[in-house]
Design a protein around this motif. Structure first.
Motif, PDB file in Angstrom:
ATOM      1  N   ARG A   1       0.845  10.824 -71.563  1.00 39.84           N
ATOM      2  CA  ARG A   1       1.388  12.242 -71.148  1.00 39.84           C
ATOM      3  C   ARG A   1       0.480  13.429 -71.413  1.00 39.84           C
ATOM      4  O   ARG A   1       0.434  13.737 -72.703  1.00 39.84           O
ATOM      5  CB  ARG A   1       2.588  12.505 -71.305  1.00 39.84           C
ATOM      6  CG  ARG A   1       3.271  13.714 -70.871  1.00 39.84           C
ATOM      7  CD  ARG A   1       4.851  13.622 -71.018  1.00 39.84           C
ATOM      8  NE  ARG A   1       5.502  14.739 -70.817  1.00 39.84           N
ATOM      9  CZ  ARG A   1       6.830  15.144 -70.759  1.00 39.84           C
ATOM     10  NH1 ARG A   1       7.658  13.990 -71.180  1.00 39.84           N
ATOM     11  NH2 ARG A   1       7.426  16.225 -70.326  1.00 39.84           N
TER      12      ARG A   1
ATOM     13  N   GLU B   1      15.763  15.068 -72.639  1.00 39.65           N
ATOM     14  CA  GLU B   1      14.331  14.720 -73.270  1.00 39.65           C
ATOM     15  C   GLU B   1      13.968  15.979 -74.025  1.00 39.65           C
ATOM     16  O   GLU B   1      14.393  17.154 -73.929  1.00 39.65           O
ATOM     17  CB  GLU B   1      13.611  14.064 -72.305  1.00 39.65           C
ATOM     18  CG  GLU B   1      13.268  15.206 -71.247  1.00 39.65           C
ATOM     19  CD  GLU B   1      12.337  14.698 -69.987  1.00 39.65           C
ATOM     20  OE1 GLU B   1      11.483  13.970 -70.465  1.00 39.65           O
ATOM     21  OE2 GLU B   1      12.637  15.029 -69.130  1.00 39.65           O
ATOM     22  N   THR B   2      12.998  15.693 -74.887  1.00 41.43           N
ATOM     23  CA  THR B   2      12.367  17.040 -75.593  1.00 41.43           C
ATOM     24  C   THR B   2      11.270  17.775 -74.700  1.00 41.43           C
ATOM     25  O   THR B   2      10.725  16.841 -73.750  1.00 41.43           O
ATOM     26  CB  THR B   2      11.463  16.290 -76.819  1.00 41.43           C
ATOM     27  OG1 THR B   2      12.332  15.821 -77.810  1.00 41.43           O
ATOM     28  CG2 THR B   2      10.692  17.490 -77.298  1.00 41.43           C
TER      29      THR B   2
ATOM     30  N   LEU C   1      15.115  17.069 -78.683  1.00 44.07           N
ATOM     31  CA  LEU C   1      16.354  16.330 -78.104  1.00 44.07           C
ATOM     32  C   LEU C   1      17.299  16.124 -79.068  1.00 44.07           C
ATOM     33  O   LEU C   1      18.545  16.113 -78.773  1.00 44.07           O
ATOM     34  CB  LEU C   1      15.661  14.927 -77.643  1.00 44.07           C
ATOM     35  CG  LEU C   1      16.947  13.929 -77.165  1.00 44.07           C
ATOM     36  CD1 LEU C   1      17.712  14.373 -76.068  1.00 44.07           C
ATOM     37  CD2 LEU C   1      16.487  12.474 -76.902  1.00 44.07           C
TER      38      LEU C   1
ATOM     39  N   ARG D   1      12.085   0.945 -65.765  1.00 44.47           N
ATOM     40  CA  ARG D   1      11.416   2.177 -64.829  1.00 44.47           C
ATOM     41  C   ARG D   1      10.451   1.140 -64.049  1.00 44.47           C
ATOM     42  O   ARG D   1       9.729   0.625 -64.270  1.00 44.47           O
ATOM     43  CB  ARG D   1      10.577   2.641 -66.062  1.00 44.47           C
ATOM     44  CG  ARG D   1       9.754   3.934 -65.584  1.00 44.47           C
ATOM     45  CD  ARG D   1      10.942   4.859 -64.916  1.00 44.47           C
ATOM     46  NE  ARG D   1      10.238   6.391 -64.847  1.00 44.47           N
ATOM     47  CZ  ARG D   1      10.737   7.417 -64.096  1.00 44.47           C
ATOM     48  NH1 ARG D   1      12.098   7.053 -63.486  1.00 44.47           N
ATOM     49  NH2 ARG D   1      10.308   8.473 -64.072  1.00 44.47           N
TER      50      ARG D   1
ATOM     51  N   TYR E   1      11.095   2.173 -70.785  1.00 46.72           N
ATOM     52  CA  TYR E   1      10.950   2.974 -71.812  1.00 46.72           C
ATOM     53  C   TYR E   1      11.875   2.456 -72.962  1.00 46.72           C
ATOM     54  O   TYR E   1      12.957   2.139 -72.897  1.00 46.72           O
ATOM     55  CB  TYR E   1      11.558   4.303 -71.385  1.00 46.72           C
ATOM     56  CG  TYR E   1      10.664   5.095 -70.570  1.00 46.72           C
ATOM     57  CD1 TYR E   1       9.419   5.055 -70.514  1.00 46.72           C
ATOM     58  CD2 TYR E   1      11.153   6.043 -69.464  1.00 46.72           C
ATOM     59  CE1 TYR E   1       8.549   6.044 -69.585  1.00 46.72           C
ATOM     60  CE2 TYR E   1      10.277   6.656 -68.566  1.00 46.72           C
ATOM     61  CZ  TYR E   1       9.214   6.666 -68.969  1.00 46.72           C
ATOM     62  OH  TYR E   1       8.392   7.500 -67.786  1.00 46.72           O
TER      63      TYR E   1
ATOM     64  N   ARG F   1      12.628  11.241 -78.666  1.00 51.31           N
ATOM     65  CA  ARG F   1      12.206  12.413 -77.782  1.00 51.31           C
ATOM     66  C   ARG F   1      12.720  12.202 -76.266  1.00 51.31           C
ATOM     67  O   ARG F   1      12.557  12.934 -75.238  1.00 51.31           O
ATOM     68  CB  ARG F   1      11.030  12.207 -77.575  1.00 51.31           C
ATOM     69  CG  ARG F   1      10.088  13.125 -78.922  1.00 51.31           C
ATOM     70  CD  ARG F   1       8.591  12.597 -78.781  1.00 51.31           C
ATOM     71  NE  ARG F   1       8.153  11.213 -79.443  1.00 51.31           N
ATOM     72  CZ  ARG F   1       6.999  10.859 -79.482  1.00 51.31           C
ATOM     73  NH1 ARG F   1       5.908  11.485 -79.181  1.00 51.31           N
ATOM     74  NH2 ARG F   1       6.787   9.512 -79.963  1.00 51.31           N
ATOM     75  N   ARG F   2      13.425  10.871 -76.128  1.00 51.16           N
ATOM     76  CA  ARG F   2      13.864  10.477 -74.798  1.00 51.16           C
ATOM     77  C   ARG F   2      15.226   9.585 -74.819  1.00 51.16           C
ATOM     78  O   ARG F   2      15.283   8.729 -75.446  1.00 51.16           O
ATOM     79  CB  ARG F   2      12.714   9.718 -74.076  1.00 51.16           C
ATOM     80  CG  ARG F   2      12.902   9.575 -72.499  1.00 51.16           C
ATOM     81  CD  ARG F   2      11.551   8.819 -71.912  1.00 51.16           C
ATOM     82  NE  ARG F   2      11.184   7.678 -72.760  1.00 51.16           N
ATOM     83  CZ  ARG F   2       9.769   7.421 -73.050  1.00 51.16           C
ATOM     84  NH1 ARG F   2       8.768   8.160 -72.553  1.00 51.16           N
ATOM     85  NH2 ARG F   2       9.577   6.297 -73.832  1.00 51.16           N
TER      86      ARG F   2
ATOM     87  N   ASP G   1      15.862   5.651 -74.155  1.00 49.93           N
ATOM     88  CA  ASP G   1      15.205   4.710 -75.141  1.00 49.93           C
ATOM     89  C   ASP G   1      16.114   4.135 -76.099  1.00 49.93           C
ATOM     90  O   ASP G   1      16.186   2.886 -76.719  1.00 49.93           O
ATOM     91  CB  ASP G   1      13.809   5.395 -75.833  1.00 49.93           C
ATOM     92  CG  ASP G   1      12.705   5.709 -75.191  1.00 49.93           C
ATOM     93  OD1 ASP G   1      13.326   6.458 -74.158  1.00 49.93           O
ATOM     94  OD2 ASP G   1      11.614   5.319 -75.120  1.00 49.93           O
TER      95      ASP G   1
ATOM     96  N   MET H   1      18.938  10.821 -66.493  1.00 55.37           N
ATOM     97  CA  MET H   1      17.590  10.834 -66.645  1.00 55.37           C
ATOM     98  C   MET H   1      17.080  11.662 -65.451  1.00 55.37           C
ATOM     99  O   MET H   1      16.027  12.233 -65.927  1.00 55.37           O
ATOM    100  CB  MET H   1      17.073   9.510 -66.634  1.00 55.37           C
ATOM    101  CG  MET H   1      16.919   8.718 -67.897  1.00 55.37           C
ATOM    102  SD  MET H   1      16.808   9.494 -69.632  1.00 55.37           S
ATOM    103  CE  MET H   1      15.198   9.951 -69.463  1.00 55.37           C
TER     104      MET H   1
ATOM    105  N   GLY I   1      16.474  15.319 -66.203  1.00 53.29           N
ATOM    106  CA  GLY I   1      15.678  15.733 -67.348  1.00 53.29           C
ATOM    107  C   GLY I   1      14.562  16.931 -66.828  1.00 53.29           C
ATOM    108  O   GLY I   1      14.292  16.592 -65.550  1.00 53.29           O
TER     109      GLY I   1
ATOM    110  N   GLY J   1      11.518  17.464 -68.372  1.00 55.95           N
ATOM    111  CA  GLY J   1      10.183  17.324 -69.031  1.00 55.95           C
ATOM    112  C   GLY J   1       9.057  17.637 -67.794  1.00 55.95           C
ATOM    113  O   GLY J   1       8.057  18.330 -68.178  1.00 55.95           O
TER     114      GLY J   1
END
Length: 484
Positions: free
Chosen positions: A3, A113-114, A124, A266, A350, A356-357, A360, A391, A394, A396
Motif C-alpha cells: 500500500r 482500521e488505522t 485503530l 478476501r 488478511y 492496524r486492521r 486480522d 470492513m 473502513g 482507509g
C-alpha cells in the motif's frame, strides 16, 4: 501489492496543516480515544496473560519504517536440513489485550482500521497498547500468533501451521538499512535469506499469474518559490521481499480456513464488463502504454515501471477499475463459489496486521483454532457474518485517495487557467448527469472532476481547462476542469 503512502516534508505539512485538519474533519476521523477506552487499555495491559509456549529463543527481527512503533510482524528465517527453508513469522496477539465486548473491542469496531495521513495517523487501538506491550518492539516479551512455514528449495510452501506463543524480538530494522546490508554482503544469514526467499516467492507468484507490483510512495515538498512539488519514491526491493512473507501467510491462512470449513476470505473477481475493459485499454493508450492483444492485465502490470508517473497512474487506476475486492464468509463447510483473489491468483485473507486492521484479529483466531483441531471461539463465530459490513465502513482507501487529491491540488494550484490533454475515465450518466465525470491527465498524471457543455463519453480524449486547484477547498472536488 504494498500500500503506497503519501509523505510530506515538514515545510509542506506546515503550509497545508489547515487542509489536512479539514480533511480529517470531513472524514470524521476521531482525534483521540475516549477516556473510558484509555482506562480499558490500562486495565487490559495489567490483565494480559502470556501463552505457555515459550518461543523467546527465536532471534526474531522486524523490518519497518524507522519511525514505526506499532510493529505487527517479526520474522526469523533459516535453512532446513536437507534443503529448503523455514520461516518463523510472529504476528502480535491483539486478542490477548482486546476482549470481545470490551470498550476496546467496541472502539475497534467503530474505527475499523488505522487511517494514514501525510502528517499523522489515526490508530485503530490506543497507542498505550499498539505502541507498547502489544508491539513487537525489541527486548520485550509479547504474546503472539507464531506461524511456521516450511518451503522447498524452489520456494513452494509444503506446510504451514500457527499457534500461540510468547516471543521476543531481537532487532528493530528498517528497509534502507536491510537493503544496504544485503547488497553489501554484510547481513547476517537470517536477514540475507529474505532476499533469497523473497525472490523465489516472486517467481512462484509470477508462475501462478499474480500481480507483482510495488507502487511507489508519493512525496510532496515545498519549493523555495512557494510552489509544491510531487515526486515518486520507488519502493526498495526488500519491501517487496518482506511483502512476499506476508502474502505467503495470508494464502496459508486462507488454505487453513478452507480446509477447516469456517473462515473469511478476501476475494477479487476479474472484470468482465466489456465497457470497463475498453475504458481501461483506452487509459493505457492515453498514457502511452502498449497493451497488446492477448496480454493479460497481470502480465502487463508486471512489465511496467512504477517509478514512471504514467505507469504509476495506470496501475493505480486500472486495478481499481478491473478488480473489485470483496469479503466472503463461510461456515460448516459451505464454501463460497468464488474463493480466489484475482491479483494474487490464489485464495487469500488478511491476517498479518491486527494492530492496524480489525479483521486480522478474527482470521488469526480462526487459524489458531483450526491448527489446534478445535472449534473457533464463539465471539469469532458471532461476528463472522457481520465482518464484511464492518470492513466496508473502513475509511482507509478513502483517506488515501483524498490525501492524494489534496496533494495534487497543491501541486496544480498555480496552474489554474491552463489547458491540458485528458481522458474521460468515468461519467455520472448513471446518476442522470451525463455532462459530468472524471478526467485523467497524461501530463502531469493526475485526475480531477470534469464538467462539460456536452455529453461525456467514456474513453474520449478531451481538452480540459483547469478552473480550480485548491487544497483548502471544503469537499471532494479540490481539482475541477471544464472541457474547451
Amino acid at each position: 501489492m504494498r500500500r503506497p503512502q503519501m509523505h510530506m516534508s515538514r515545510e509542506a505539512q506546515d503550509v497545508l496543516l489547515k487542509a489536512l485538519q479539514q480533511l480529517r474533519a470531513e472524514l470524521k476521523a476521531p482525534a483521540e480515544f475516549p477516556a473510558h477506552v484509555l482506562e480499558a487499555a490500562e486495565a487490559a495491559k495489567a490483565e494480559v496473560r502470556l501463552p505457555e509456549r515459550d518461543a523467546t529463543h527465536l532471534p526474531l527481527f522486524t523490518i519497518d519504517p524507522p519511525e514505526s512503533k506499532d510493529l505487527d510482524q517479526a520474522m526469523f528465517l533459516e535453512r532446513r536440513p536437507g534443503g529448503g527453508y523455514r520461516v518463523h513469522y510472529a504476528i502480535t496477539d491483539v486478542a490477548a489485550f482486546v476482549k470481545a465486548g470490551s470498550p476496546l473491542d467496541a472502539e475497534a469496531h467503530d474505527r475499523i482500521e488505522t487511517l494514514y495521513f501525510p502528517d499523522l495517523k489515526v490508530p485503530l487501538h490506543p497507542p498505550s497498547i499498539s505502541e507498547g506491550p502489544a508491539s513487537l518492539l525489541p527486548g520485550q516479551v509479547v504474546p503472539a500468533l507464531l506461524w511456521q512455514h516450511d518451503l522447498d528449495a524452489a520456494g513452494n510452501v509444503t506446510d504451514s501451521t500457527v499457534s500461540r506463543a510468547k516471543v521476543r524480538s531481537k532487532d528493530k530494522l528498517n528497509y534502507a538499512q536491510v537493503q544496504q546490508d544485503i547488497e553489501a554482503g554484510t547481513a547476517e544469514e537470517p536477514i540475507a535469506l529474505l532476499r533469497e526467499i523473497g525472490k523465489l516467492r516472486e517467481a512462484v507468484e509470477a508462475a501462478r499469474g499474480g500481480v507483482a507490483v510495488n507502487l511507489p510512495d508519493q512525496e510532496v515538498t515545498l519549493e523555495e518559490d512557494g510552489s509544491f512539488r510531487l515526486s515518486y519514491v520507488a519502493a526498495l526491493p526488500v519491501e517487496g521481499w518482506n511483502e512476499q512473507i506476508s502474502l505467503m501467510t495470508g494464502m496459508a491462512a486462507a488454505r487453513i480456513m478452507l480446509e477447516s470449513g469456517t473462515g473469511i476470505l478476501r476475494t477479487q473477481k476479474e472484470q468482465t464488463d466489456p465497457e470497463v475493459v475498453r475504458r481501461v485499454h483506452a487509459l493505457a493508450e492515453h498514457l502511452g502504454i502498449d497493451w497488446r492483444p492477448g496480454v493479460s492485465y497481470a502480465a502487463l502490470a508486471n512489465s511496467l515501471d512504477p517509478a514512471d508517473p504514467k505507469h504509476m497512474a495506470f496501475l493505480s487506476e486500472a486495478i481499481a477499475m478491473l478488480l473489485k475486492a470483496e469479503y466472503a464468509t463461510f461456515r460448516d463447510h459451505h464454501i463460497p463459489e468464488h474463493t480466489v483473489h484475482a491479483a494474487i491468483a490464489a485464495p487469500y485473507t488478511y491476517c498479518t496486521a491486527p494492530l492496524r486492521r480489525l479483521i486480522d484479529r478474527y482470521t488469526g483466531e480462526l487459524c489458531v483454532a483450526a491448527c489446534a483441531g478445535q472449534a473457533p471461539p464463539n465471539w469469532v463465530l458471532d461476528a463472522l457474518q457481520c465482518l464484511p459490513c464492518d470492513m466496508a465502513r473502513g475509511k482507509g482507501k478513502v483517506a488515501d485517495r483524498r490525501a492524494v487529491d489534496l496533494a495534487e491540488a497543491a501541486v496544480l494550484k498555480d496552474r489554474v487557467g491552463e489547458i491540458f490533454a485528458g481522458l474521460v475515465i468515468n461519467t455520472d450518466a448513471e446518476d442522470d448527469k451525463p455532462k459530468e465525470g472524471t478526467v485523467h491527465l497524461a501530463e502531469p498524471a493526475v485526475m480531477g472532476r470534469l464538467t462539460s457543455g456536452a455529453k461525456l463519453d467514456l474513453g474520449a480524449s478531451v481538452r480540459a481547462k483547469l478552473t480550480r486547484a485548491d487544497p483548502f477547498f471544503s469537499g471532494r472536488n479540490k481539482i475541477l476542469f471544464t472541457t474547451v
